[in-house]
Write an enzyme that holds these catalytic residues in place. Sequence first.
Site, PDB file in Angstrom:
ATOM      1  CG  ASP A  51       9.470  28.364  52.406  1.00 34.85           C
ATOM      2  OD1 ASP A  51       8.928  29.146  51.593  1.00 34.85           O
ATOM      3  OD2 ASP A  51       9.654  28.647  53.602  1.00 34.85           O
ATOM      4  CD  GLU A 130      42.586  33.983  33.578  1.00 29.11           C
ATOM      5  OE1 GLU A 130      43.069  34.922  34.265  1.00 29.11           O
ATOM      6  OE2 GLU A 130      42.980  33.717  32.437  1.00 29.11           O
ATOM      7  CD  GLU A 132      43.218  36.988  40.531  1.00 29.08           C
ATOM      8  OE1 GLU A 132      44.111  37.102  39.679  1.00 29.08           O
ATOM      9  OE2 GLU A 132      42.734  37.965  41.142  1.00 29.08           O
ATOM     10  CD  GLU A 212      47.128  35.914  40.623  1.00 27.07           C
ATOM     11  OE1 GLU A 212      47.738  36.958  40.929  1.00 27.07           O
ATOM     12  OE2 GLU A 212      46.961  35.549  39.442  1.00 27.07           O
ATOM     13  CD  GLU A 220      44.456  32.916  38.096  1.00 25.56           C
ATOM     14  OE1 GLU A 220      44.541  32.586  36.899  1.00 25.56           O
ATOM     15  OE2 GLU A 220      44.668  34.087  38.499  1.00 25.56           O
ATOM     16  CG  HIS A 269      41.369  38.635  34.814  1.00 23.72           C
ATOM     17  ND1 HIS A 269      42.704  38.380  35.050  1.00 23.72           N
ATOM     18  CD2 HIS A 269      41.078  39.754  35.526  1.00 23.72           C
ATOM     19  CE1 HIS A 269      43.203  39.306  35.846  1.00 23.72           C
ATOM     20  NE2 HIS A 269      42.234  40.147  36.154  1.00 23.72           N
ATOM     21  NE  ARG A 339      48.236  39.597  32.344  1.00 21.01           N
ATOM     22  CZ  ARG A 339      48.775  38.952  31.324  1.00 21.01           C
ATOM     23  NH1 ARG A 339      49.536  39.611  30.466  1.00 21.01           N
ATOM     24  NH2 ARG A 339      48.573  37.657  31.152  1.00 21.01           N
ATOM     25  CD  GLU A 358      42.206  38.479  30.432  1.00 22.85           C
ATOM     26  OE1 GLU A 358      42.485  38.186  31.599  1.00 22.85           O
ATOM     27  OE2 GLU A 358      43.065  38.782  29.574  1.00 22.85           O
ATOM     28  NE  ARG A 360      43.459  42.553  32.795  1.00 21.56           N
ATOM     29  CZ  ARG A 360      44.223  41.578  33.260  1.00 21.56           C
ATOM     30  NH1 ARG A 360      44.210  40.381  32.657  1.00 21.56           N
ATOM     31  NH2 ARG A 360      45.002  41.755  34.313  1.00 21.56           N
TER      32      ARG A 360
END
Length: 470
Positions: A51, A130, A132, A212, A220, A269, A339, A358, A360
């Site tokens: 359904d 990645e 977390e 983490e 993580e 990330h 970062r 990457e 983030r």
Amino acid sequence: MKPSEVIKFAKEKNIQMVDLRFMDWVGIWQHFSIPLSELTEDSFKDGFGFDGSSIRGWQAIDNSDMIVLPDTKTVQIDPFFEHPTLVMICDIADPITHEPYSRDPRYITKKSLEYMKSTGIADTAFFGPEAEFFLFNSVQFENSINVSYAEVDSVEGKWNTGRDEGPNLGYKPRLKQGYFPVPPTDSLQDIRSEMALKMQEVGIYVECQHHEVATGGQCEIDMRFDKMLECADQLCWFKYVIKNVARQHNMTATFMPKPLFGDNGSGMHTHMSLWKDGTPLMAGDGYAGFSELGLYYIGGVLKHAKSILAFSNPTVNSYKRLVPGFEAPVNLAYSSRNRSAAVRIPMYSSSPKAKRMEFRSPDPSCNPYLAFPAMLMAGLDGIQNKIDPGEPLDKNIYDLSPEEKKGVPSVPRSLAGALDALEADHEYLLKGDVFTKDAIDKWLEYKREEEVNVIAQRPHPMEFELYFDI
């Protein structure tokens, strides 16, 4: 595997049940089970009915019949069920025409890869998220006409240093100091290892696991990158394993981006790279060892980032994480190693095969079958239109002067803002009919009506502290 090989494999493993799983529109894995005797070779082309009106964001009740079509490439054995159970991830189709369903998120992922190949730019997209998460010992919440509250608890919580635990042994990670301490401060080593080993049982290549930054059980576990569709499939298994191992230990796991006030939230990330004919395309002699193509890809992601976030950060809670000061990448810039930028070029290895970007900003509340294609389509648009990402920003963005910050765009401050950005900027997603107009319109409608408006109309407990005596 061929259908006949799946059935043969199931019999050899003494399988009793077959679990058919698919991803709904919002990002929750759904399933139903059949006895092995119901699985025939014809099942793989005829499918199994369900359904569609009972799945959020899908069919109306007067046109609700849909079918799931098992993907033979996704066979795994469930590591938790009491009765031996074979699991297959399914695609969604119309029961009459057998045409793929335009709002099936997995189909959108498949179409984005087909489109990428049709451009001639690349034949493979590798993704590595990645994700977390938090492990709590208790969660309680209620929302009614006169009550609204939420409370989580963790034996690791800094707030529990003064609690009588008969006895309290201390060793609670301090705020923002949960990254990498050995036991006994890290009390979750064994449960994370159990999760990692269970993941390996269902085909996930685990690279490492660790505590983490946040107090209160933030963790993580890193999966190895994989082809985009396979990676999205594995992320579904990843969440499933974490939640079920936690439950076996009388704990609860959440991928909610910001469950705690005053400490880091959970991000996802996401690493990306393009390849063609076995050759990595993002390595070159430009900035940070990147190719011109790779920098254009970054340019596309940064240009469309605000609209991407409607899929990659799709909850109201997502934007409680995206605030300065908690390692959250709120500024739309790129850099190597830095970062605090939304896009980073990792510098762990000089090998061309390891060269990747990457992104983030995303968080693990997203539906990967929607978020990954949005990122890919933005990057491809950057390559096609040679979008210059501008100069890299190699300073700590949080330390910039107000004058310097003026030239750095930032992410939307709310889900409503991200949805507005998607409404204004989605032509790049429509290429190759990857995201249909119907799919985007339904996403905007659902998120606004079922989430943004619902929360906007509800009094927040903090408002009583601020305004009750006004």
